[in-house]
Design a protein around this motif. Structure first.
Motif, PDB file in Angstrom:
ATOM      1  N   TYR A 197       0.839  -1.208   0.000  1.00 39.03           N
ATOM      2  CA  TYR A 197       0.000   0.000   0.000  1.00 39.03           C
ATOM      3  C   TYR A 197       0.873   1.256   0.000  1.00 39.03           C
ATOM      4  CZ  TYR A 197      -3.083   3.669   1.733  1.00 39.03           C
ATOM      5  OH  TYR A 197      -3.761   4.853   1.893  1.00 39.03           O
ATOM      6  N   ILE A 198       1.898   1.259   0.825  1.00 42.68           N
ATOM      7  CA  ILE A 198       2.816   2.410   0.887  1.00 42.68           C
ATOM      8  C   ILE A 198       3.464   2.630  -0.476  1.00 42.68           C
ATOM      9  CG2 ILE A 198       4.965   3.272   1.890  1.00 42.68           C
ATOM     10  CD1 ILE A 198       2.615   3.420   3.809  1.00 42.68           C
ATOM     11  N   ARG A 201       1.118   4.196  -2.944  1.00 43.85           N
ATOM     12  CA  ARG A 201       0.890   5.630  -2.721  1.00 43.85           C
ATOM     13  C   ARG A 201       1.963   6.481  -3.395  1.00 43.85           C
ATOM     14  NH1 ARG A 201      -3.905   7.207  -1.442  1.00 43.85           N
ATOM     15  NH2 ARG A 201      -3.056   9.051  -0.399  1.00 43.85           N
ATOM     16  N   PHE A 202       3.118   5.881  -3.653  1.00 41.19           N
ATOM     17  CA  PHE A 202       4.199   6.592  -4.337  1.00 41.19           C
ATOM     18  C   PHE A 202       4.329   6.128  -5.799  1.00 41.19           C
ATOM     19  CE2 PHE A 202       5.268   7.134   0.107  1.00 41.19           C
ATOM     20  CZ  PHE A 202       5.768   8.421   0.170  1.00 41.19           C
ATOM     21  N   ASP A 203       3.272   5.508  -6.306  1.00 37.31           N
ATOM     22  CA  ASP A 203       3.215   5.056  -7.699  1.00 37.31           C
ATOM     23  C   ASP A 203       4.286   4.034  -8.042  1.00 37.31           C
ATOM     24  OD1 ASP A 203       1.022   6.708  -8.299  1.00 37.31           O
ATOM     25  OD2 ASP A 203       2.340   8.426  -8.648  1.00 37.31           O
TER      26      ASP A 203
END
Length: 418
Positions: A197-198, A201-203
């Protein structure tokens, strides 16, 4: 009354353990996810720079000298890499935190100058060393600390490869083949999903492949998959032997500076002799071309040569993406030769060779679903099963344990052949 109290105590104890692991695992997933995002972005920048500056490969031998010097100044001249991570889970051997900056920097340098290596092996070392460190900070006992190492491995693999389910199972399955520590399943699943998930969030997204021309699974299709799986098992065994024998050959050069400089010069010479950059770095573009049916007949063999030399002489990175490259290109080529769909055969090759070199059939099945979807699942399933059996006791990692025989219902408890 005592039975009722005992029942509720049992329930509360389990809830406490669950909440505890949710917190600890999510915490490790966030930390390792952020570190792996930074690693991915810097690695991506290094690859893009190299692709725009072909002449930088002449610096590979000198970059190797810098890697050896870096390891020496941090007093880790006897680096065991991923083997140390696996051994630490089995034996409790301590993992130094310095492994993280060492493999982080040296892998980026290897890719920047054109060494043939992957990133997932580096991810396992980053995740395992950080997991061990965080387990110490949280004052976990030896058993829970081993679980935390597996959490770290799962989180890092998931963040960099984008396959959270396969990553969680891989960190459990790869340690001791035939025996899985299911107590680590919930922690590894949470850490893996959190880090994924992390990363998202940064593509930072994983690779997803569209497979063309998947025919219905029938007797003929099963026979074709069986034949290809047998061939892929042989390729995986050859790759493992090449890696370990090349390492033994380079170890005859006692001085690590001369060893890595020599290996770097060989890679430079081969690159210019063959007039291609297809075998430097991970080269995901070549894997995509193989899935589309565009493949050079010699690609899989040359990738084995480049990767074996790169890793054996002392450059850093992983063996997993090169294994997928080899499987993709070999499978696509076999598809043309056998008159089958090169795209489907490329997918079969990827997961079959991956299974053959890692000895992780369950992970391989989950990996096929996450990378290709479920449409060709019967093909992947039968191919993985056969490749697992026929690859024998060979493997990428010297400290990996094979607990159960691949051929009989008996315990063998042996390390992989190398």
């Amino acid at each position: 009354m005592d039975k009722i109290k005992g029942f509720f105590k049992h329930i509360f104890d389990r809830i406490f353990i669950l909440v505890r692991w949710i917190f600890f695992s999510a915490f490790s997933g966030v930390i390792i996810g952020l570190i792996c995002v930074a690693f991915y972005e810097l690695l991506h920048l290094a690859v893009r720079f190299r692709e725009g500056h072909d002449q930088i490969i002449f610096g590979l031998p000198f970059a190797g000298l810098a890697i050896v010097w870096f390891y020496n100044i941090l007093n880790d001249s006897n680096d065991r890499g991923t083997n140390l991570i696996l051994e630490s889970v089995s034996s409790g051997e301590k993992i130094p935190l310095k492994m993280t900056p060492l493999i982080f920097v040296s892998t980026i340098v290897t890719h920047l100058f054109g060494g043939s290596a992957g990133r997932e092996g580096a991810a396992l070392q980053i995740g395992g060393s950080i997991g061990s460190f965080l387990g110490g900070i949280l004052k976990l006992d030896d058993g829970d600390r081993k679980v935390f190492i597996m959490c770290g491995m799962a989180a890092a693999f998931s963040a960099l490869f984008g396959t959270p389910v396969a990553a969680a199972v891989f960190s459990i399955e790869v340690i001791s083949i035939g025996i899985m520590n299911y107590a680590a399943l919930v922690p590894c699943a949470i850490a893996s999903l959190t880090s994924n998930y992390i990363a998202g969030r940064f593509d930072v997204a994983g690779e997803r492949f569209h497979i063309f021309s998947i025919s219905s699974f029938d007797v003929v299709g099963a026979g074709n998959a069986l034949l290809l799986a047998c061939l892929c098992a042989g390729v995986s065994v050859i790759f493992c032997i090449m890696l370990h024998k090349t390492e033994e050959l380079f170890r005859l050069i006692k001085n690590p500076y001369i060893r890595i400089f020599t290996g770097g010069c060989i890679i430079v010479a081969l690159t210019y002799l063959l007039d291609t950059r297809d075998y430097n770095g991970t080269n995901m573009n070549a894997i995509w071309r193989a899935v589309r049916g565009e493949v050079k007949y010699e690609a899989f063999a040359l990738k084995m040569v480049f990767t074996s030399i790169t890793l054996a002489c002392g450059y850093k990175g992983g063996e997993i993406l090169p294994s997928i490259f080899i499987g993709a290109t070999f499978g696509s080529l076999a598809g043309y030769i056998l008159g089958l769909s090169p795209s489907l055969c490329s997918a079969i090759g990827m997961v079959s060779v991956f299974c053959g070199v890692t000895n992780c059939p369950i992970t391989s099945i989950l990996l096929s679903i996450e990378m290709f979807g479920t449409e060709g699942l019967p093909y992947y399933f039968i191919s993985i099963a056969i490749s697992y059996m026929l690859s024998g006791y060979y493997g990428l990692y010297k400290t990996q344990k094979i607990m159960y025989s691949k051929y009989n219902n008996e315990i063998v408890d042996r390390e992989t052949r190398h």
